[in-house]
Structure formats: structure tokens, C-alpha cells
Design an enzyme around this catalytic site. Structure first.
Site, PDB file in Angstrom:
ATOM      1  N   GLU A  36     -13.489  12.969  94.016  1.00 35.73           N
ATOM      2  CA  GLU A  36     -13.964  12.506  95.307  1.00 35.73           C
ATOM      3  C   GLU A  36     -13.066  11.379  95.803  1.00 35.73           C
ATOM      4  O   GLU A  36     -12.847  10.393  95.093  1.00 35.73           O
ATOM      5  CB  GLU A  36     -15.416  12.018  95.201  1.00 35.73           C
ATOM      6  CG  GLU A  36     -15.934  11.284  96.413  1.00 35.73           C
ATOM      7  CD  GLU A  36     -15.833  12.094  97.694  1.00 35.73           C
ATOM      8  OE1 GLU A  36     -15.210  11.593  98.656  1.00 35.73           O
ATOM      9  OE2 GLU A  36     -16.353  13.230  97.729  1.00 35.73           O
ATOM     10  N   ASN A 119     -17.137   9.731 100.835  1.00 34.39           N
ATOM     11  CA  ASN A 119     -17.948   9.040  99.835  1.00 34.39           C
ATOM     12  C   ASN A 119     -18.497  10.042  98.833  1.00 34.39           C
ATOM     13  O   ASN A 119     -18.511  11.246  99.103  1.00 34.39           O
ATOM     14  CB  ASN A 119     -19.129   8.319 100.500  1.00 34.39           C
ATOM     15  CG  ASN A 119     -19.992   9.254 101.325  1.00 34.39           C
ATOM     16  OD1 ASN A 119     -19.749   9.449 102.501  1.00 34.39           O
ATOM     17  ND2 ASN A 119     -20.998   9.860 100.708  1.00 34.39           N
ATOM     18  N   THR A 128     -29.653  14.883 107.711  1.00 29.87           N
ATOM     19  CA  THR A 128     -31.071  14.852 108.079  1.00 29.87           C
ATOM     20  C   THR A 128     -31.939  15.646 107.120  1.00 29.87           C
ATOM     21  O   THR A 128     -33.161  15.629 107.238  1.00 29.87           O
ATOM     22  CB  THR A 128     -31.285  15.420 109.492  1.00 29.87           C
ATOM     23  OG1 THR A 128     -30.862  16.787 109.513  1.00 29.87           O
ATOM     24  CG2 THR A 128     -30.509  14.626 110.528  1.00 29.87           C
ATOM     25  N   ALA A 130     -32.365  18.816 106.898  1.00 29.56           N
ATOM     26  CA  ALA A 130     -32.959  20.020 107.476  1.00 29.56           C
ATOM     27  C   ALA A 130     -32.351  21.256 106.824  1.00 29.56           C
ATOM     28  O   ALA A 130     -31.131  21.392 106.764  1.00 29.56           O
ATOM     29  CB  ALA A 130     -32.734  20.057 108.979  1.00 29.56           C
ATOM     30  N   VAL A 239      -7.276  14.190  95.817  1.00 32.38           N
ATOM     31  CA  VAL A 239      -6.509  15.370  95.418  1.00 32.38           C
ATOM     32  C   VAL A 239      -5.413  15.606  96.455  1.00 32.38           C
ATOM     33  O   VAL A 239      -5.695  15.848  97.633  1.00 32.38           O
ATOM     34  CB  VAL A 239      -7.412  16.603  95.271  1.00 32.38           C
ATOM     35  CG1 VAL A 239      -6.572  17.843  94.974  1.00 32.38           C
ATOM     36  CG2 VAL A 239      -8.431  16.378  94.161  1.00 32.38           C
ATOM     37  N   HIS A 457     -21.747  20.030 112.030  1.00 30.56           N
ATOM     38  CA  HIS A 457     -21.886  21.282 111.285  1.00 30.56           C
ATOM     39  C   HIS A 457     -20.756  22.223 111.694  1.00 30.56           C
ATOM     40  O   HIS A 457     -20.915  23.034 112.603  1.00 30.56           O
ATOM     41  CB  HIS A 457     -23.250  21.918 111.556  1.00 30.56           C
ATOM     42  CG  HIS A 457     -24.397  21.042 111.169  1.00 30.56           C
ATOM     43  ND1 HIS A 457     -25.588  21.006 111.873  1.00 30.56           N
ATOM     44  CD2 HIS A 457     -24.537  20.165 110.153  1.00 30.56           C
ATOM     45  CE1 HIS A 457     -26.410  20.142 111.308  1.00 30.56           C
ATOM     46  NE2 HIS A 457     -25.788  19.625 110.266  1.00 30.56           N
ATOM     47  N   ASN A 491     -19.577  24.815 104.605  1.00 32.45           N
ATOM     48  CA  ASN A 491     -19.920  25.457 105.867  1.00 32.45           C
ATOM     49  C   ASN A 491     -18.757  26.250 106.444  1.00 32.45           C
ATOM     50  O   ASN A 491     -18.955  27.189 107.211  1.00 32.45           O
ATOM     51  CB  ASN A 491     -20.344  24.394 106.889  1.00 32.45           C
ATOM     52  CG  ASN A 491     -21.559  23.597 106.452  1.00 32.45           C
ATOM     53  OD1 ASN A 491     -22.342  24.043 105.624  1.00 32.45           O
ATOM     54  ND2 ASN A 491     -21.716  22.409 107.007  1.00 32.45           N
ATOM     55  N   THR A 503     -26.559  23.875 105.837  1.00 34.74           N
ATOM     56  CA  THR A 503     -26.399  23.456 104.439  1.00 34.74           C
ATOM     57  C   THR A 503     -27.035  24.449 103.465  1.00 34.74           C
ATOM     58  O   THR A 503     -26.435  24.807 102.454  1.00 34.74           O
ATOM     59  CB  THR A 503     -26.976  22.052 104.217  1.00 34.74           C
ATOM     60  OG1 THR A 503     -26.340  21.137 105.118  1.00 34.74           O
ATOM     61  CG2 THR A 503     -26.735  21.583 102.788  1.00 34.74           C
TER      62      THR A 503
END
Length: 531
Positions: A36, A119, A128, A130, A239, A457, A491, A503
């Protein structure tokens, strides 16, 4: 191949975490190392920032996520201060614009709200939560219904899906009743007004412990588990390249952003699950350049508004005692502004949209005290209609080897436009949001279409397909065409036109890819032993 199978995962969001979880639970001899580029924000890796009660700590965690715009934390990400224009804003707390201005910024004039989070946990630290299921044409047509149901159910388990969160909210129930009166007769059975499925764990006080990547990782980050002994998460590790030889991924070249040391990490398989822009950018920088790489960019556009709930209509459906009791319960967890979330899901042919209706006691912006709706006792709803973008090759991101971004990668230019294919549905969504608002109360903000990129998204730039015909980057099991042990996730793989939060769908696709990778690595090990 050594006695231990090693898988390198690029990206620590819910998708990379799903790969790690499935691989380690199914392969007792596997080792997973996750890389990360950003910092770890919370004591529990990948936890949702929404669960932080202290407002100063929450703000600090969000600022740390903002990459080139991370203020005092910029140096912790290894980004020189000189490449940042002071005072530039982020698209949303916890994210940073790709086109942030100044040297090293991307070029996204037609997609100006494009943003990312850098992060541990990725956007899963800020989302959110959802998780509606895709339906009708939103689903991938080359995955049959029985397998799709299994994949989605598995993904719901990984995310701790709650199908009826806040269902006991009297305010939420009243809102559903008003929306049902307005729209119910037009909607097909099973696709009417209801609660929005979310990811998390209900708490005794009626609040939610929102899910993050930590929820998906599960036993991988629990002390003393067999899976934890074979899992490693390296934050602040960028990376730089996926290394390949004769159509085989051999590992990744990494840079420790603390020490600036560059090294090679060997792996038996590589999973790239950064995001819909930085994953294709990494492939491009690695010399892996399928024709469809970065193309077919979509998002779901949002027509949004804020409405002050009408006292007369609400009080006819909820008693004062019920209302005061709910507010008292809400006061126990004032840090979380969301108290009830309702929706009308996507359905075809009559409702090719997704409506989300989020109740809160305060509007999302400061109202002038003289405004008629200021201090509305019954609170407010922030709601938006998600509208699909039909995939086309003209929309996407390209990379320039002669111009580098703030991290030293080939810089991005995003090309994107709404067309006549979207306009009728955008117009209808605007009319529907006006109907919904009028049914609930008085508009505090006029319905408006958010700028391109606002949904966060982003789909299609690594789209999966049935054949290597130049219109897809990955095969039906998420493997990059021509590289059996190089897998992509997120996605970006979604090839369909979607109106909802993707997601859950992406985690389901990741489960499919991880299962196939486990099967493939096991077969290779058997073959090696036989030799």
C-alpha cells in the site's frame, strides 16, 4: 516454485483484501504480501474512519489519506512539497483530486471531480458502506445466475451486509411511507421503496460500526490465527512496476517511501487492485498495454438535492414520543450523521435508476439562519438518483511516457463526455428527484447534476470480457489477457452500465478471480511435484 506459494497484492482496499482472505483461507501453504502506497490511519489496519469518535482524530486520518494534498503529512508519503499548490482542495474529505493543479497533476478537464484515497484500506476507509446488489443489465452476463448468487452472497458475508439497517427507525419508516405513496404503484414487485443494504455491524445503541477493509481481512489481522501468520501488510510501499518474463509475472519492483530504497519482490502471482486509474497506470508503466487499457470509463452520474422534511406529513406518520425517543438514541452517537438510509433500486425497463435517500438531523452545508428551513425540527434528507453511463471506447484515461506525475509515473489525461445516450435518463432522473422532494417536504437545494467524477465509483478501465478481442483487459476470471498469473481487481473490471455503488459487485468478482487463482496455483504445484 518454492515450498510456499507467494502472492503479491497491490492495493489494500476491500478488493485486495478479498483476494487476500480467499487465497489464505483456501490455501494453507500460501503467503500473501500486500503493498500500500499510503499510510495506515487507524490502529486496526483498514478500519473505517467513520468509526473514529474524536473529531480531531477523524480529521487527521482523513488528511493523511489525501496524497499530494495531505498537508502536514505530505512528506510521510514521500511527495516533495514543491509539487503541490498550497490551498488546493480535495474532492471529498479523505480523498485527493487527480487533477489537483501544479506540476505532476493529472489532466482531467472533462472529468474534474476524479479523486482517489491513498491509505491503508483505500476508499474502504471513507466510503458510505452502501452495498446494493446489481440487477438486470447491471450484472455480468457471462456469469450464470447460480454462480452469481453464490459470489454475491459470499461478498455480502465478507462485508458484513445488513439488509435492514435502521429499519427500526420511525423516521426512516415515515420517509419510506411517503415515497411509497408517490412511486409505489409504478415499481415492480421486489424493487419498491426499502432500506438500503449497508456494510457493517449494528451496535446496541442503534448505531453502526461501519465496515472497512479490516472487516474483509477478518482473521488475517487477528493475532494468533493461522492466516495472520501468512499475511503481511506493508504500508508506505509504492509498487513501481509489475515485472514479467515471457508472459509470466515474476514479482513487483517496490519503493519504500520511508527510506527511498528500491527492491524487487518475487511472487508466484500478482494481483493489482489499486483503483480504476492507478491500476491501469501501473500496468502501462510496466509495459503491459492491452488495447482496451484505460478505455470504456464509466461512472454512475448523480442528480442530487437536499430537502427539509415536512412537519405535517411526518407527524401524521410518527408520534412525538417516537420522534423524541429516536433523537435521544441518536444523541448517543452524534459523531455519525447518518440515521436512516432508504432507496428505490434499479429495475428495468421502467426504473433504470437508483435512488438513495439519507436522513440526517442537519443539512450537509451551513444554512443561513434566516432561511425558512434553517433548524428544521424534523431534519433533512440528502438524496440522489444514480444514472448510468453507457460504455464507449472514447471515454477513458491515457498515459504519457514523456510527462511524469507527482509520483514519477506516466501522467494521466482523462477524456470523457456525456452523450445523447445518457441525456434522456438524466432528464427523467431530474424529474423524479423533484417528485421525491415534493413528496417529502421543501427543497433546500435545487436538484442538480454533480460534476463528472463526483461519484468516486469509476468503472470499465480494466473491463473483463469473454474474449481477447481488444475490447477488454481481463478474461472472465480477472486475469490480464496473455498473463495467467497477473490478476486485476476492482470497480474497473465492471463492463456494464451501472447506477449503484459497485463495491459489492467488485468484491463478488474478486471472489471469483481469487478462487480461480487458488485453483490454478494448486494445479501448478501438483504439476511441479509430479515433475
Amino acid at each position: 516454485m518454492s515450498s510456499t506459494t507467494t502472492v503479491a497484492i497491490v492495493g489494500s482496499g476491500p478488493i485486495g483484501s478479498a483476494y487476500a482472505r480467499v487465497i489464505l483461507e483456501a490455501s494453507p501453504d500460501a503467503r500473501v504480501v500486500m503493498f500500500e502506497a499510503g499510510p495506515q490511519l487507524t490502529a486496526v489496519p483498514g478500519q473505517s474512519v467513520r468509526n473514529i469518535a474524536d473529531p480531531d482524530e477523524k480529521a487527521r486520518a482523513r488528511e493523511m489519506s489525501q496524497g499530494p494534498q495531505s498537508g502536514a503529512f505530505r512528506e510521510s508519503l514521500g511527495i516533495p512539497a514543491g509539487v503541490v499548490v498550497e490551498g488546493m482542495f480535495t474532492a471529498r474529505q479523505g480523498t485527493h483530486l487527480l487533477d489537483f493543479g501544479g506540476p505532476g497533476s493529472a489532466h482531467a478537464a472533462t472529468f474534474p471531480a476524479a479523486a482517489a484515497a491513498t491509505n491503508v484500506g483505500g476508499q474502504g476507509a471513507h466510503w458510505t458502506c452502501a452495498i446494493p446488489r446489481p440487477a438486470f443489465s447491471e450484472k455480468v452476463d457471462f456469469i450464470d445466475d447460480a454462480e452469481w448468487e453464490d459470489l454475491i452472497s459470499t461478498a455480502e458475508g465478507l462485508l458484513h451486509a445488513q439488509q435492514a439497517a435502521f429499519a427500526d427507525s420511525a423516521i426512516g419508516t415515515a420517509i419510506r411511507s411517503l415515497l411509497s405513496d408517490e412511486f409505489g404503484a409504478e415499481l415492480p414487485a421486489g424493487y419498491g421503496v426499502g432500506t438500503l443494504p449497508v456494510a457493517g455491524d449494528p451496535q446496541p445503541d442503534g448505531s453502526m460500526m461501519w465496515a472497512g477493509a479490516n472487516t474483509v481481512l477478518g482473521p488475517l489481522i487477528e493475532e494468533g490465527t493461522p492466516e495472520a501468520a501468512r499475511f503481511e501488510l506493508r504500508d508506505l510501499t509504492l509498487v513501481r512496476r509489475v515485472e514479467t518474463e515471457d508472459g509470466v509475472a515474476t514479482g513487483v519492483t517496490i519503493e519504500d517511501l520511508r527510506t527511498k530504497e528500491v527492491s524487487f519482490f518475487a511472487a508466484d502471482a500478482v494481483v493489482v487492485a489499486a483503483d480504476a486509474f492507478r491500476s491501469p497506470q501501473l500496468l502501462w508503466a510496466s509495459g503491459i498495454r492491452p488495447r482496451a487499457l484505460g478505455r470504456y470509463l464509466t461512472e454512475h452520474h448523480v442528480v442530487i438535492t437536499t430537502v427539509a422534511l415536512d412537519e405535517e406529513r411526518m407527524s401524521a406518520r410518527i408520534t412525538d414520543d417516537e420522534f423524541e425517543a429516536e433523537l435521544a438514541r441518536r444523541a448517543q452517537n452524534a459523531a455519525d450523521p447518518v440515521a436512516a438510509v432508504n432507496r428505490i433500486p434499479f429495475s428495468e425497463p421502467g426504473h433504470p435508476f437508483s435512488l438513495q435517500v439519507m436522513y440526517a438531523e442537519n443539512p450537509p452545508f451551513q444554512l443561513d439562519p434566516s432561511h425558512p428551513a434553517a433548524g428544521n425540527r424534523w431534519g433533512y434528507v440528502n438524496m440522489g438518483y444514480g444514472v448510468r453511463k453507457h460504455p464507449r471506447v472514447e471515454d477513458g484515461v491515457t498515459f504519457d511516457d514523456s510527462e511524469l506525475d507527482y509520483r514519477g509515473f506516466p501522467n494521466m489525461t482523462i477524456e470523457y463526455a456525456l452523450t445523447d445516450a445518457e441525456q434522456p435518463e438524466l432528464d427523467e432522473a431530474t424529474e423524479r428527484v423533484r417528485r421525491a422532494g415534493a413528496a417529502l417536504g421543501a427543497f433546500v437545494a435545487e436538484p442538480r447534476l454533480l460534476p463528472n467524477g463526483s461519484s468516486l465509483h469509476y468503472m470499465g478501465t480494466l473491463r473483463m470480457g469473454q474474449s481477447d478481442d481488444g475490447t477488454s483487459v481481463a478474461d472472465p476470471y480477472s486475469r490480464v489477457w496473455g498473463y495467467d498469473n497477473l490478476v486485476v481487481g476492482g470497480n474497473a473490471l465492471i463492463p456494464t452500465a451501472n447506477t449503484m455503488n459497485p463495491t459489492l459487485m467488485s468484491v463478488a468478482i474478486a471472489v471469483r478471480g481469487a478462487r480461480k487463482l487458488v485453483e490454478q496455483l494448486a494445479a501448478e504445484r501438483v504439476e511441479e511435484v509430479a515433475r
